[in-house]
Scaffold this motif. Structure first.
Motif, PDB file in Angstrom:
ATOM      1  N   VAL A  13      29.561  29.216  70.400  1.00 23.54           N
ATOM      2  CA  VAL A  13      29.819  27.757  71.064  1.00 23.54           C
ATOM      3  C   VAL A  13      30.044  28.050  72.711  1.00 23.54           C
ATOM      4  O   VAL A  13      30.555  29.107  73.067  1.00 23.54           O
ATOM      5  CB  VAL A  13      31.058  27.249  70.444  1.00 23.54           C
ATOM      6  N   ASP A  14      29.762  27.023  73.311  1.00 17.53           N
ATOM      7  CA  ASP A  14      30.098  27.156  74.882  1.00 17.53           C
ATOM      8  C   ASP A  14      31.455  27.673  75.172  1.00 17.53           C
ATOM      9  O   ASP A  14      32.397  27.328  74.726  1.00 17.53           O
ATOM     10  CB  ASP A  14      29.852  25.754  75.498  1.00 17.53           C
ATOM     11  N   GLY A  15      31.580  28.645  75.974  1.00 13.67           N
ATOM     12  CA  GLY A  15      32.670  29.260  76.041  1.00 13.67           C
ATOM     13  C   GLY A  15      33.256  30.258  75.676  1.00 13.67           C
ATOM     14  O   GLY A  15      34.203  30.814  75.996  1.00 13.67           O
ATOM     15  N   ASP A  16      32.446  30.845  74.732  1.00 14.09           N
ATOM     16  CA  ASP A  16      32.762  32.084  74.026  1.00 14.09           C
ATOM     17  C   ASP A  16      32.659  33.315  74.959  1.00 14.09           C
ATOM     18  O   ASP A  16      31.928  33.367  75.808  1.00 14.09           O
ATOM     19  CB  ASP A  16      32.035  32.211  72.943  1.00 14.09           C
ATOM     20  N   ILE A  17      33.503  34.244  74.669  1.00 17.15           N
ATOM     21  CA  ILE A  17      33.421  35.584  75.198  1.00 17.15           C
ATOM     22  C   ILE A  17      33.368  36.459  74.134  1.00 17.15           C
ATOM     23  O   ILE A  17      34.121  36.689  73.062  1.00 17.15           O
ATOM     24  CB  ILE A  17      34.755  35.823  76.088  1.00 17.15           C
ATOM     25  N   PHE A  18      32.196  37.322  74.270  1.00 18.59           N
ATOM     26  CA  PHE A  18      31.790  38.381  73.233  1.00 18.59           C
ATOM     27  C   PHE A  18      32.317  39.844  74.071  1.00 18.59           C
ATOM     28  O   PHE A  18      31.935  40.218  75.044  1.00 18.59           O
ATOM     29  CB  PHE A  18      30.477  38.250  73.126  1.00 18.59           C
ATOM     30  N   THR A  19      33.339  40.398  73.444  1.00 18.39           N
ATOM     31  CA  THR A  19      33.791  41.804  74.018  1.00 18.39           C
ATOM     32  C   THR A  19      32.949  42.886  73.199  1.00 18.39           C
ATOM     33  O   THR A  19      33.286  42.892  71.846  1.00 18.39           O
ATOM     34  CB  THR A  19      35.188  41.873  74.104  1.00 18.39           C
ATOM     35  N   LEU A  20      32.627  43.790  73.922  1.00 20.95           N
ATOM     36  CA  LEU A  20      32.134  44.963  73.435  1.00 20.95           C
ATOM     37  C   LEU A  20      32.945  46.257  73.918  1.00 20.95           C
ATOM     38  O   LEU A  20      33.507  46.067  75.032  1.00 20.95           O
ATOM     39  CB  LEU A  20      30.601  45.178  73.815  1.00 20.95           C
ATOM     40  N   PRO A  21      32.880  47.286  73.295  1.00 16.39           N
ATOM     41  CA  PRO A  21      33.602  48.561  73.828  1.00 16.39           C
ATOM     42  C   PRO A  21      33.287  48.738  74.949  1.00 16.39           C
ATOM     43  O   PRO A  21      32.243  48.739  75.441  1.00 16.39           O
ATOM     44  CB  PRO A  21      33.271  49.698  72.716  1.00 16.39           C
ATOM     45  N   ALA A  22      34.181  49.474  75.992  1.00 20.73           N
ATOM     46  CA  ALA A  22      33.737  49.700  77.348  1.00 20.73           C
ATOM     47  C   ALA A  22      32.619  50.820  77.582  1.00 20.73           C
ATOM     48  O   ALA A  22      32.032  50.839  78.739  1.00 20.73           O
ATOM     49  CB  ALA A  22      34.925  50.370  78.021  1.00 20.73           C
ATOM     50  N   ASN A  23      32.536  51.523  76.358  1.00 23.47           N
ATOM     51  CA  ASN A  23      31.209  52.371  76.410  1.00 23.47           C
ATOM     52  C   ASN A  23      29.957  51.861  75.990  1.00 23.47           C
ATOM     53  O   ASN A  23      29.075  52.829  75.995  1.00 23.47           O
ATOM     54  CB  ASN A  23      31.704  53.690  75.985  1.00 23.47           C
ATOM     55  N   VAL A  47      29.080  37.986  77.921  1.00 27.98           N
ATOM     56  CA  VAL A  47      29.246  39.201  77.017  1.00 27.98           C
ATOM     57  C   VAL A  47      30.008  40.329  77.957  1.00 27.98           C
ATOM     58  O   VAL A  47      29.452  40.519  79.232  1.00 27.98           O
ATOM     59  CB  VAL A  47      28.011  39.740  76.678  1.00 27.98           C
ATOM     60  N   ILE A  48      31.176  40.919  77.641  1.00 30.71           N
ATOM     61  CA  ILE A  48      31.689  41.771  78.524  1.00 30.71           C
ATOM     62  C   ILE A  48      31.942  43.237  77.940  1.00 30.71           C
ATOM     63  O   ILE A  48      31.933  43.285  76.672  1.00 30.71           O
ATOM     64  CB  ILE A  48      32.846  41.209  78.740  1.00 30.71           C
ATOM     65  N   CYS A  49      31.794  44.246  78.501  1.00 28.46           N
ATOM     66  CA  CYS A  49      31.973  45.687  77.989  1.00 28.46           C
ATOM     67  C   CYS A  49      33.378  46.214  78.741  1.00 28.46           C
ATOM     68  O   CYS A  49      33.375  46.918  79.578  1.00 28.46           O
ATOM     69  CB  CYS A  49      30.660  46.536  78.212  1.00 28.46           C
ATOM     70  N   ALA A  50      34.220  45.853  77.934  1.00 23.84           N
ATOM     71  CA  ALA A  50      35.545  46.278  78.383  1.00 23.84           C
ATOM     72  C   ALA A  50      36.641  45.686  77.610  1.00 23.84           C
ATOM     73  O   ALA A  50      36.296  45.019  76.614  1.00 23.84           O
ATOM     74  CB  ALA A  50      35.986  45.355  79.838  1.00 23.84           C
ATOM     75  N   ASP A  51      37.949  46.351  77.507  1.00 19.01           N
ATOM     76  CA  ASP A  51      39.055  45.795  76.810  1.00 19.01           C
ATOM     77  C   ASP A  51      39.774  45.053  77.655  1.00 19.01           C
ATOM     78  O   ASP A  51      40.497  45.367  78.636  1.00 19.01           O
ATOM     79  CB  ASP A  51      39.798  47.099  76.380  1.00 19.01           C
ATOM     80  N   LEU A  52      39.525  43.752  77.219  1.00 15.31           N
ATOM     81  CA  LEU A  52      40.406  42.484  78.158  1.00 15.31           C
ATOM     82  C   LEU A  52      41.854  42.655  77.967  1.00 15.31           C
ATOM     83  O   LEU A  52      42.531  42.065  78.977  1.00 15.31           O
ATOM     84  CB  LEU A  52      40.228  41.266  77.413  1.00 15.31           C
ATOM     85  N   ARG A  53      42.379  43.346  77.112  1.00 17.76           N
ATOM     86  CA  ARG A  53      43.826  43.394  76.931  1.00 17.76           C
ATOM     87  C   ARG A  53      44.438  44.268  78.203  1.00 17.76           C
ATOM     88  O   ARG A  53      45.663  44.098  78.467  1.00 17.76           O
ATOM     89  CB  ARG A  53      44.362  44.114  75.518  1.00 17.76           C
ATOM     90  N   GLN A  54      43.570  45.189  78.645  1.00 15.98           N
ATOM     91  CA  GLN A  54      44.046  46.080  79.927  1.00 15.98           C
ATOM     92  C   GLN A  54      43.543  45.433  81.393  1.00 15.98           C
ATOM     93  O   GLN A  54      44.136  45.760  82.138  1.00 15.98           O
ATOM     94  CB  GLN A  54      43.308  47.306  79.676  1.00 15.98           C
ATOM     95  N   ALA A  55      43.001  44.288  81.177  1.00 10.78           N
ATOM     96  CA  ALA A  55      42.704  43.561  82.431  1.00 10.78           C
ATOM     97  C   ALA A  55      43.830  42.593  83.096  1.00 10.78           C
ATOM     98  O   ALA A  55      44.505  41.866  82.128  1.00 10.78           O
ATOM     99  CB  ALA A  55      41.507  42.617  82.209  1.00 10.78           C
ATOM    100  N   ASP A  56      44.441  42.835  84.160  1.00 14.88           N
ATOM    101  CA  ASP A  56      45.439  41.948  84.740  1.00 14.88           C
ATOM    102  C   ASP A  56      44.975  40.697  85.376  1.00 14.88           C
ATOM    103  O   ASP A  56      43.657  40.409  85.407  1.00 14.88           O
ATOM    104  CB  ASP A  56      46.298  42.868  85.747  1.00 14.88           C
ATOM    105  N   VAL A  57      45.784  39.910  85.824  1.00 15.18           N
ATOM    106  CA  VAL A  57      45.534  38.720  86.288  1.00 15.18           C
ATOM    107  C   VAL A  57      44.685  38.976  87.503  1.00 15.18           C
ATOM    108  O   VAL A  57      43.637  38.150  87.720  1.00 15.18           O
ATOM    109  CB  VAL A  57      46.686  37.784  86.709  1.00 15.18           C
ATOM    110  N   ALA A  58      44.999  39.749  88.349  1.00 15.98           N
ATOM    111  CA  ALA A  58      44.370  40.083  89.684  1.00 15.98           C
ATOM    112  C   ALA A  58      42.607  40.341  89.202  1.00 15.98           C
ATOM    113  O   ALA A  58      41.856  40.018  89.801  1.00 15.98           O
ATOM    114  CB  ALA A  58      44.700  41.108  90.495  1.00 15.98           C
TER     115      ALA A  58
END
Length: 68
Positions: A13-23, A47-58
């Motif tokens: 649906v609109d606004g979804d973020i799909f995360t994949l492993p960083a590698n 679609v993002i290739c990263a662990d969003l739990r490690q992304a800070d606000v900046a």
């Protein structure tokens, strides 16, 4: 190659973020984005290739994401 046993039904649906492993190879992430667009034409998703739990606000602010 994608393991067919790991495939799950997605109902994007609109606004979804799909995360994949960083590698994850860029081409695979690009193919996922294309498949999502085919499944739901006109959808606005990321679609993002990263662990969003490690992304800070900046980092999120630099990517144009802001908390509401």
């Amino acid at each position: 190659m994608i393991d067919r046993h790991q495939i799950r039904k997605l109902s994007p649906v609109d606004g979804d973020i799909f995360t994949l492993p960083a590698n994850t190879p860029f081409e695979l992430a690009q193919h996922l984005g294309e498949a999502i667009t085919i499944a739901k034409p006109g959808i606005k998703a990321i679609v993002i290739c990263a662990d969003l739990r490690q992304a800070d606000v900046a980092v999120m602010n630099a990517a144009g994401w802001y908390r509401k």
